[in-house]
Design an enzyme around this catalytic site. Sequence first.
Site, PDB file in Angstrom:
ATOM      1  N   ARG A   1      -0.662  -2.533   7.156  1.00 41.58           N
ATOM      2  CA  ARG A   1      -1.585  -1.540   7.721  1.00 41.58           C
ATOM      3  C   ARG A   1      -0.880  -0.219   7.980  1.00 41.58           C
ATOM      4  O   ARG A   1      -1.337   0.843   7.546  1.00 41.58           O
ATOM      5  CB  ARG A   1      -2.211  -2.043   9.032  1.00 41.58           C
ATOM      6  CG  ARG A   1      -3.059  -3.295   8.833  1.00 41.58           C
ATOM      7  CD  ARG A   1      -3.878  -3.625  10.082  1.00 41.58           C
ATOM      8  NE  ARG A   1      -4.313  -5.023  10.053  1.00 41.58           N
ATOM      9  CZ  ARG A   1      -5.424  -5.477  10.617  1.00 41.58           C
ATOM     10  NH1 ARG A   1      -6.230  -4.656  11.254  1.00 41.58           N
ATOM     11  NH2 ARG A   1      -5.739  -6.750  10.553  1.00 41.58           N
TER      12      ARG A   1
ATOM     13  N   THR B   1      -2.385  -4.881  -0.074  1.00 47.35           N
ATOM     14  CA  THR B   1      -3.408  -5.845   0.321  1.00 47.35           C
ATOM     15  C   THR B   1      -4.318  -5.307   1.424  1.00 47.35           C
ATOM     16  O   THR B   1      -5.279  -5.953   1.811  1.00 47.35           O
ATOM     17  CB  THR B   1      -2.788  -7.202   0.695  1.00 47.35           C
ATOM     18  OG1 THR B   1      -3.814  -8.208   0.664  1.00 47.35           O
ATOM     19  CG2 THR B   1      -2.152  -7.160   2.075  1.00 47.35           C
TER      20      THR B   1
ATOM     21  N   GLU C   1     -13.079  -8.590   1.192  1.00 47.83           N
ATOM     22  CA  GLU C   1     -12.609  -9.233  -0.045  1.00 47.83           C
ATOM     23  C   GLU C   1     -13.678  -9.335  -1.129  1.00 47.83           C
ATOM     24  O   GLU C   1     -13.374  -9.250  -2.323  1.00 47.83           O
ATOM     25  CB  GLU C   1     -12.053 -10.630   0.270  1.00 47.83           C
ATOM     26  CG  GLU C   1     -10.756 -10.616   1.067  1.00 47.83           C
ATOM     27  CD  GLU C   1     -10.961 -10.311   2.548  1.00 47.83           C
ATOM     28  OE1 GLU C   1      -9.992  -9.861   3.201  1.00 47.83           O
ATOM     29  OE2 GLU C   1     -12.090 -10.516   3.066  1.00 47.83           O
TER      30      GLU C   1
ATOM     31  N   ASP D   1      -3.090 -16.267   0.447  1.00 53.12           N
ATOM     32  CA  ASP D   1      -3.751 -15.244  -0.375  1.00 53.12           C
ATOM     33  C   ASP D   1      -2.891 -14.138  -0.989  1.00 53.12           C
ATOM     34  O   ASP D   1      -2.672 -14.092  -2.203  1.00 53.12           O
ATOM     35  CB  ASP D   1      -4.928 -14.616   0.396  1.00 53.12           C
ATOM     36  CG  ASP D   1      -4.589 -14.180   1.826  1.00 53.12           C
ATOM     37  OD1 ASP D   1      -3.407 -14.136   2.185  1.00 53.12           O
ATOM     38  OD2 ASP D   1      -5.532 -13.870   2.582  1.00 53.12           O
TER      39      ASP D   1
ATOM     40  N   GLU E   1       1.391  -7.456   9.524  1.00 50.57           N
ATOM     41  CA  GLU E   1       0.351  -6.463   9.812  1.00 50.57           C
ATOM     42  C   GLU E   1       0.923  -5.050   9.886  1.00 50.57           C
ATOM     43  O   GLU E   1       0.309  -4.093   9.407  1.00 50.57           O
ATOM     44  CB  GLU E   1      -0.388  -6.799  11.115  1.00 50.57           C
ATOM     45  CG  GLU E   1      -1.137  -8.136  11.098  1.00 50.57           C
ATOM     46  CD  GLU E   1      -2.359  -8.162  10.178  1.00 50.57           C
ATOM     47  OE1 GLU E   1      -2.680  -7.131   9.552  1.00 50.57           O
ATOM     48  OE2 GLU E   1      -2.994  -9.226  10.089  1.00 50.57           O
TER      49      GLU E   1
END
Length: 438
Positions: free
Chosen positions: A51, A424, A338, A204, A47
Site C-alpha cells: 500500500r 497487488t 479482485e 494469492d 501491507e
Amino acid sequence: GGLRGATVIDALDTLYIMELEEEFQEAKEWVEKSFDLNVNGEASLFEVNIRYIGGLLATYYLTGEEVFKSKALELGEKLLPAFNTPTGIPRGVINLGRQGTRSLFFPCSGMSWSWGWASAGSSILAEFGTLHLEFLHLSELSGNPVFAEKASNPQPGPLHPPGVMNIRRVLNRVEKPQGLYPNFLSPVTGSWVQHHVSIGGLGDSFYEYLIKSWLMSDKKDSEAKKMYDDALEAIEKHLVKKSAGGLTYIAEWRGGILDHKMGHLACFSGGMIALGAQHAAQDRRQRHMELAAEITSTCHESYARSDTKLGPEAFRFDAGSEATATRLSERYYILRPEVVESYMYLWRLTHDPKYRHWGWEVVKALEKHCRVEAGFSGIRDVYTTTPTHDNMQQSFFLAETLKYLYLLFCEDDVLSLEDWVFNTEAHPLPINHTDFKA
C-alpha cells in the site's frame, strides 16, 4: 500500525490517473508536510510494502516528483530488519519505531515477529512472496542492492555471501507437495508448517508476483517464469474443478483434501491467468485464456446470484449451492477489487464487451448499496436488498476497485499493459525496457 494516511497514499496514483488535480495536490502536500515515518507501533511488512511503498513508487514514476521517491526509500529501509531470520524469509510484523534497539524479548532482531494467528510462528506465502516487484524498484532507485537481494535469488559470491538466504532460493529448495506451495513456511527452518494451499487469501499474490516479476524484467527473469508455469500446472492438475452446473472454480487444498470453496480474493486469478497466457505457447495460450474466462465468469456469477449484485467474501460449491455463500460469516462485501480487476484484464486482452457490461453492473450496485454520505462503505450481507453498512471505506477501494473500474472504460493506452505492471494493490510500476541493473 503506527503509520497514518493509508487512504491518502493508496489513492495518490488513482487521483493522478483520473486527472483530479486539486485533490492530488492536496494529497501531495499532506505527504510533504504531515506524513511521519518516525512512529512507534506495529505494522504489517506486507501491507506497508503493497500500500505505502507501492503507492509512493507508482506516484514517483508517474510524476517524477522526488518527495515520493525519498519517502518510499526511507520506508523501505525500515522494513529490512524483518529479514533478520535464520533463513532470510521475513517475519510478518515489524515495529517501525525501535530501529536498532535491542529489547529483552527480541535480542537479535529487535523488532520483527510473526503474526500471532499464523500457524506456529510461521511466515505467510502471500506476504513474503509479495515483495519482489517493489524491492527491485527500491534497489534500482537507491543504487543499493540490498533490497533486491532480500527479495530475489542472487548467486553466492563476494557480494552475496552464501549465508544470505533468500526467498526464492528457500522456495526452490523446499519440497513442494504435488508441486503446490502451502501457505505457511517457518522463517527459522525454511520448511512448510502445514499443508494448506489456497489461491485466495494467504497464497494469492505470491503467484501473481511470479508472472509479474518476469513481465517487469522485460521477460528476462526466466526463473520467475518457470516457477509460475510449474505452479500453474500444479494448480490446473489438482485444484481446478468444474461444478455440476458447469462453473469452473479453484478449490482450496488441505493436506490432500479439497475444500470446494473460492474466496473473493481468489477472483484475481482470472486476470492473472489471462495475462500469463499472452506469453505461453499456442496450445497453452488458448487453454489458459479459456480457463481465465471461465474463472472470471464464475466470479461474475457470485455477483449475479446475490440480491445486491455484489459478491460475497467467499462462495461454495457443495450441497446443491453453487457460487453462493452458505455461511453467515462469508456473506459480507468490503469493497473488494479482485472481480473487477479480472474484468479489466479480460477486457484489455479480448475486447469482449461483456466485461464492460459486467463492470457497469458493479458501478451501479456500488452506487446503490455502498455509497454513504462521506464516501463508500462495505455491507454485511450481499443477499439482502436492505444491507447494513460496516462503516468502513477500505483504502484498497480507492487504490484498486475504482482504478480498475476506471481503466476498464479507458482506452488501452492509459497505463498500457505493454509498459506497466500493477502491484497487488493496483499501483503501476514501469516495465524495465532497458537492461536490468538491480
